[in-house]
Write an enzyme that holds these catalytic residues in place. Structure first.
Site, PDB file in Angstrom:
ATOM      1  N   PRO A 127     -71.015 -12.129 -23.691  1.00  0.00           N
ATOM      2  CA  PRO A 127     -70.172 -11.111 -24.337  1.00  0.00           C
ATOM      3  C   PRO A 127     -70.346 -11.035 -25.862  1.00  0.00           C
ATOM      4  O   PRO A 127     -70.272  -9.941 -26.414  1.00  0.00           O
ATOM      5  CB  PRO A 127     -68.746 -11.513 -23.949  1.00  0.00           C
ATOM      6  CG  PRO A 127     -68.900 -12.393 -22.764  1.00  0.00           C
ATOM      7  CD  PRO A 127     -70.238 -13.043 -22.845  1.00  0.00           C
TER       8      PRO A 127
ATOM      9  N   ASP B  81     -82.609  11.910 -19.960  1.00  0.00           N
ATOM     10  CA  ASP B  81     -81.419  11.094 -19.716  1.00  0.00           C
ATOM     11  C   ASP B  81     -80.357  11.291 -20.774  1.00  0.00           C
ATOM     12  O   ASP B  81     -80.673  11.602 -21.914  1.00  0.00           O
ATOM     13  CB  ASP B  81     -81.776   9.596 -19.808  1.00  0.00           C
ATOM     14  CG  ASP B  81     -82.505   9.099 -18.593  1.00  0.00           C
ATOM     15  OD1 ASP B  81     -82.463   9.777 -17.572  1.00  0.00           O
ATOM     16  OD2 ASP B  81     -83.113   8.020 -18.695  1.00  0.00           O
TER      17      ASP B  81
ATOM     18  N   GLU C  80     -66.991 -21.071 -19.569  1.00  0.00           N
ATOM     19  CA  GLU C  80     -66.427 -20.579 -20.832  1.00  0.00           C
ATOM     20  C   GLU C  80     -67.508 -20.285 -21.866  1.00  0.00           C
ATOM     21  O   GLU C  80     -67.252 -19.711 -22.900  1.00  0.00           O
ATOM     22  CB  GLU C  80     -65.433 -21.605 -21.394  1.00  0.00           C
ATOM     23  CG  GLU C  80     -64.224 -21.801 -20.518  1.00  0.00           C
ATOM     24  CD  GLU C  80     -63.522 -20.495 -20.180  1.00  0.00           C
ATOM     25  OE1 GLU C  80     -63.064 -19.818 -21.109  1.00  0.00           O
ATOM     26  OE2 GLU C  80     -63.461 -20.155 -18.985  1.00  0.00           O
TER      27      GLU C  80
ATOM     28  N   ARG D  75     -86.405   0.680 -14.764  1.00  0.00           N
ATOM     29  CA  ARG D  75     -86.392   2.129 -14.583  1.00  0.00           C
ATOM     30  C   ARG D  75     -87.291   2.836 -15.587  1.00  0.00           C
ATOM     31  O   ARG D  75     -87.817   3.911 -15.306  1.00  0.00           O
ATOM     32  CB  ARG D  75     -84.937   2.584 -14.718  1.00  0.00           C
ATOM     33  CG  ARG D  75     -84.687   4.039 -14.521  1.00  0.00           C
ATOM     34  CD  ARG D  75     -83.208   4.317 -14.594  1.00  0.00           C
ATOM     35  NE  ARG D  75     -82.996   5.743 -14.615  1.00  0.00           N
ATOM     36  CZ  ARG D  75     -83.114   6.487 -15.715  1.00  0.00           C
ATOM     37  NH1 ARG D  75     -83.405   5.920 -16.858  1.00  0.00           N
ATOM     38  NH2 ARG D  75     -82.944   7.789 -15.636  1.00  0.00           N
TER      39      ARG D  75
HETATM   40  N1  ADE Z   1     -71.079 -12.246 -19.379  1.00  0.00           N
HETATM   41  C1  ADE Z   1     -69.760 -11.972 -19.274  1.00  0.00           C
HETATM   42  N2  ADE Z   1     -69.460 -10.779 -19.785  1.00  0.00           N
HETATM   43  C2  ADE Z   1     -70.625 -10.245 -20.252  1.00  0.00           C
HETATM   44  C3  ADE Z   1     -70.967  -9.040 -20.908  1.00  0.00           C
HETATM   45  N3  ADE Z   1     -70.052  -8.107 -21.210  1.00  0.00           N
HETATM   46  N4  ADE Z   1     -72.253  -8.838 -21.237  1.00  0.00           N
HETATM   47  C4  ADE Z   1     -73.184  -9.787 -20.967  1.00  0.00           C
HETATM   48  N5  ADE Z   1     -72.927 -10.950 -20.356  1.00  0.00           N
HETATM   49  C5  ADE Z   1     -71.655 -11.188 -19.996  1.00  0.00           C
END
Ligand code: ADE
Length: 222
Positions: A86, A166, A113, A151
């Site tokens: 994230p 696209d 985590e 793709r």
């Molecule tokens: N792992 C957990 N959430 C994620 C996200 N939004 N992007 C990439 N890997 C992740």
């Protein structure tokens, strides 16, 4: 192109990447995709992949040893190593295009985590996030990234043109599309699309793309 995915949940990646166009891309030798279980690179009896965080705190952190062992056994000179996480760089159509130029991608999926930061510092070329939300693990994110990249490889889409049209490719969202019947429940397809006038159709599509972008993604127009 060759792609290796390293995950604790190979099955999460396997299904979405083994149907339809992704299946054909592999059958036609356009992509050599391998999905590996990170546990295969543990050396202890219980195949432990995580441990408690130093300094305390909730949850578990992925240990560096199996990830280093896996990447070092798969990595070649031309490999580009990605971590799905994230806090990574935002995944966009333009980044998908850049990644599609690489000969070999290794995609590491985070879980628990987090992941020992020495992996990020000393093994990973780029951390990537697929969006501003948190999934239970990176395997779903890896499947999204690999789908978008594969793709774009030559020969995967039916018409070479189609990825140029696209959403996002021209900085705008795609215009609305219609097919038969020309009238459905009293709702008619816009007249111009039945006109056969290519210049007028192109102008209409441009205007529709602008309108849609203004409504749904005004940030793209800035
Ligand atoms: N792992 C957990 N959430 C994620 C996200 N939004 N992007 C990439 N890997 C992740």
């Amino acid at each position: 192109m060759k792609i290796d995915i390293l995950t604790l949940f190979p099955e999460i990646c396997r299904a979405p990447l083994s149907e339809s166009m992704m299946k054909r891309a592999q059958e036609n030798g356009i992509v050599d995709l391998r999905i590996h279980n990170l546990r295969d690179w543990t050396t202890d009896k219980h195949h432990v992949v995580d441990d408690a965080p130093f300094g305390g705190g909730q949850g578990m952190v992925m240990k560096p040893e199996p990830i280093f062992a896996a990447v070092e056994s798969l990595r070649k000179e031309n490999s580009f190593v990605i971590l799905m996480t994230p806090p990574g760089k935002s995944f966009t159509q333009s980044l998908a295009g850049n990644l599609s130029k690489h000969e070999h991608l290794i995609v590491v999926c985070g879980h628990y985590e987090g992941i020992d930061h020495r992996v990020t510092e000393h093994l990973i070329d780029m951390e990537i996030s697929i969006g501003d939300y948190v999934l239970t693990n990176g395997a779903i994110a890896a499947a999204v990234l690999v789908d978008a990249v594969v793709r774009l490889l030559p020969g995967v889409l039916g018409h070479e043109q189609s990825s140029a049209d696209d959403s996002f490719s021209a900085g705008l969202l795609e215009a609305a599309q219609y097919t038969r019947p020309a009238e459905f429940r009293g709702w008619k397809v816009p007249e111009v699309l039945l006109s056969g006038n290519h210049a007028e159709i192109a102008a209409w599509r441009k205007e529709q793309a602008l309108r849609r972008t203004r409504e749904n993604r005004p940030d793209l127009l800035k």
